[in-house]
Design a protein around this motif. Structure first.
Motif, short mmCIF file in Angstrom:
data_model
loop_
_atom_site.label_atom_id
_atom_site.label_comp_id
_atom_site.label_asym_id
_atom_site.label_seq_id
_atom_site.Cartn_x
_atom_site.Cartn_y
_atom_site.Cartn_z
N ASP A 7 0.83 -1.21 0.00
CA ASP A 7 0.00 0.00 0.00
C ASP A 7 0.87 1.27 0.00
OD1 ASP A 7 -1.31 -2.33 0.90
OD2 ASP A 7 -2.91 -1.15 1.83
N ASP A 35 -4.76 0.60 -2.53
CA ASP A 35 -4.56 1.71 -1.59
C ASP A 35 -3.29 2.49 -1.96
OD1 ASP A 35 -6.90 1.09 -0.40
OD2 ASP A 35 -6.07 0.60 1.57
N ASN A 62 -9.75 -0.40 -1.18
CA ASN A 62 -10.96 0.28 -0.71
C ASN A 62 -10.84 1.79 -0.86
OD1 ASN A 62 -9.04 -0.56 1.42
ND2 ASN A 62 -10.25 0.78 2.74
N HIS A 63 -9.63 2.34 -0.79
CA HIS A 63 -9.48 3.78 -0.97
C HIS A 63 -9.75 4.21 -2.42
CE1 HIS A 63 -8.13 5.17 3.02
NE2 HIS A 63 -7.83 3.89 3.16
N HIS A 142 -6.56 -7.06 -2.71
CA HIS A 142 -6.17 -6.00 -1.78
C HIS A 142 -6.31 -6.44 -0.32
CE1 HIS A 142 -5.48 -2.24 0.14
NE2 HIS A 142 -6.70 -2.20 0.65
N HIS A 183 -3.56 -3.90 2.67
CA HIS A 183 -4.69 -3.47 3.49
C HIS A 183 -4.45 -3.53 5.00
CE1 HIS A 183 -8.86 -2.43 4.24
NE2 HIS A 183 -9.06 -3.52 4.93
#
Ligand SMILES: [Mn+2]
Length: 229
Positions: A7, A35, A62-63, A142, A183
């Motif tokens: 990430d 991410d 998720n970002h 992720h 993550h």
């Protein structure tokens, strides 16, 4: 060589230093585990650099999912947050609380075409990758394989099952393939691995915590060598 990077979280300097460290060239391939944006200050610079490289393969985090949903809701006339629709305010607040402020600010500084290019690039992110390197199989997601079933094809997972929640690092998922995830900062898996890649039980966990002031991690799948920036 085939590299997988953890990430990045807007840490452009660390990302650029890592490309140098691994001597990344056109002969190599780089998978980025998601991410890429938020928390750090230079998310747009990271995205722009990645988008210009044909041998970088991004996986959705998720970002990025939040960004895709919300960036397209920013006023097209280049004005700021003051013109965001009232019903979207809560979602923007949540994103900003999770480190989205600099991403939004950076995006708002772009012209219409650059904004479009960023959104188009985010659309290209894959939900997962399945790769074989030197005869060894890897599945890259992720965050998670929620509702895991070894018989279930990867395409059958919902996006939410791959980008949220937490994979069980005590459990081996596939009999043969190694599962590569980001993550979950590795200091939350085992404090002794703070700032380091965590491996075990058929997992490689790559989020070394760059978004929290720790190093950025990257692994070479041919050699198993770990790199930090
Ligand atoms: Mn994440």
């Amino acid at each position: 060589m085939t590299y997988v990077m953890g990430d990045i979280h807007g840490c452009y300097e660390q990302y650029a230093a890592m490309l140098k460290e691994i001597r990344f060239s056109d002969e190599d391939m780089l998978y980025v585990i998601g991410d890429v944006i938020d928390r750090g200050q230079r998310s747009i610079d990271v995205l722009t650099d990645m988008s210009m490289r044909a041998n970088v393969f991004p996986i959705l985090g998720n970002h990025e999912f939040m960004a895709l949903h919300l960036l397209s809701k920013l006023p097209a006339d280049g004005s700021g947050m003051e013109n965001v629709e009232p019903e979207d305010i809560a979602a923007f607040r949540k994103w900003m609380a999770e480190g989205g402020s600099d991403t939004i600010e950076g995006f708002l500084k772009l012209g219409p075409e650059e904004r479009e290019a960023i959104l188009d690039y985010l659309e290209e992110f894959s939900a997962y990758e399945e790769i074989t390197v030197r005869g060894r199989e890897y599945v890259l997601v992720h965050a998670n394989l929620k509702n895991f079933d070894p018989e279930k094809p990867m395409d059958d997972y919902e996006l939410g099952e791959l980008i949220t929640g937490r994979v069980d690092y005590t459990r081996r998922y596939f009999p043969k393939a190694t599962l590569i995830t980001g993550h979950m900062p590795t200091f939350l898996i085992d404090e002794r691995y703070r700032g380091r890649i965590w491996r075990g039980n058929g997992h490689i966990a790559l989020d070394c915590g760059a978004g929290f002031g720790e190093p950025l991690g990257c692994i070479c799948l041919e050699t198993g060598e770990e790199f930090y920036a």
